[in-house]
Design an enzyme around this catalytic site. Sequence first.
Site, PDB file in Angstrom:
ATOM      1  N   ASP A  99       0.809  -1.055   0.010  1.00  0.00           N
ATOM      2  CA  ASP A  99      -0.052   0.102  -0.104  1.00  0.00           C
ATOM      3  C   ASP A  99       0.904   1.174   0.151  1.00  0.00           C
ATOM      4  O   ASP A  99       1.667   1.608   1.112  1.00  0.00           O
ATOM      5  CB  ASP A  99      -1.087  -0.115   1.331  1.00  0.00           C
ATOM      6  CG  ASP A  99      -1.884  -1.089   1.038  1.00  0.00           C
ATOM      7  OD1 ASP A  99      -1.801  -2.056   0.533  1.00  0.00           O
ATOM      8  OD2 ASP A  99      -2.817  -0.856   1.797  1.00  0.00           O
ATOM      9  N   LYS A 173      -6.968   3.517  -2.724  1.00  0.00           N
ATOM     10  CA  LYS A 173      -7.363   3.487  -1.271  1.00  0.00           C
ATOM     11  C   LYS A 173      -7.576   4.894  -0.456  1.00  0.00           C
ATOM     12  O   LYS A 173      -6.643   5.735  -1.131  1.00  0.00           O
ATOM     13  CB  LYS A 173      -6.293   2.619  -0.651  1.00  0.00           C
ATOM     14  CG  LYS A 173      -6.313   2.362   0.899  1.00  0.00           C
ATOM     15  CD  LYS A 173      -5.095   2.007   1.719  1.00  0.00           C
ATOM     16  CE  LYS A 173      -5.134   1.818   2.873  1.00  0.00           C
ATOM     17  NZ  LYS A 173      -3.923   0.960   3.530  1.00  0.00           N
ATOM     18  N   LYS A 207     -10.400   0.192  -1.783  1.00  0.00           N
ATOM     19  CA  LYS A 207     -10.385   0.000  -0.571  1.00  0.00           C
ATOM     20  C   LYS A 207     -10.723   1.319   0.129  1.00  0.00           C
ATOM     21  O   LYS A 207     -10.279   2.145   0.110  1.00  0.00           O
ATOM     22  CB  LYS A 207      -8.669  -0.448  -0.070  1.00  0.00           C
ATOM     23  CG  LYS A 207      -8.655  -0.738   1.224  1.00  0.00           C
ATOM     24  CD  LYS A 207      -7.224  -1.224   1.494  1.00  0.00           C
ATOM     25  CE  LYS A 207      -6.926  -1.439   2.904  1.00  0.00           C
ATOM     26  NZ  LYS A 207      -5.545  -2.029   3.123  1.00  0.00           N
TER      27      LYS A 207
END
Length: 249
Positions: A99, A173, A207
């Site tokens: 990430d 995300k 996400k």
Amino acid sequence: MKINQYLDATYLKTPLQAGISEEENLINVTILLKEAVQFDYKLVMIRSKYVLFAKQFLKNNLSKTLVGTVIGFHEGTYSLATKLEEAKSAIDFDVDELDFVINYEAFKNGEINLVKEEVLQGTKLCLENQKVVKWIIEVAALKEDEIAAISKLIKEIVLENFGLEAAQKVFVKSSTGFYKTENNLPNGATFETMKVIIENAKPLQIKAAGGVRDYGTAVKMIEIGVDRIGTSSSKEICTNESSSKNSNY
């Protein structure tokens, strides 16, 4: 709904941030890993230094839970070279998912080519090594039109350079969960911001991270189109699901 398979169970505090010793922090990581074995989370999201430990722990306990880590965390302003070096190190540890905190400050300042190169090179590295990559855009630092624009930009870079087949391995995300807001405003995922991301980033994966702390909110996030949820409340979400099911009988 098997809510556990949507959860990236998260513990990303350093000992300094937690105000505890390294040994105590490792205990917290171990507690998370034990929960992962018990509840069969999709993934545990931890700092890179714990990846090898986590992989071995989960293997020893016959768990299929994946291991993820963060890159350029949490400010996102590290150089591309530094981020790629971090990512290569994590890949050497056999991490499953990475990430990256995108350089959202550069994006806000109009340094679009810098951001494009970051997404291109980071995604290329991960896909070449059969890893999932997630781009954290830090929604609390952005205006709605900026959230839409950066989500669309990531989508366009991925599809143009890696094709539609890469969309299943690249996420946009929402948040780090560490961004400091004024007046206690939300610093993570809200339904409004996630809808903006979904509208502009699909068919990439989505996400929601930061602020998802209960089963009901998690379910609603999934219903609007979120594919994964990053949360430090995974146990609470899973146990709430069980109690919700029981209440229907």
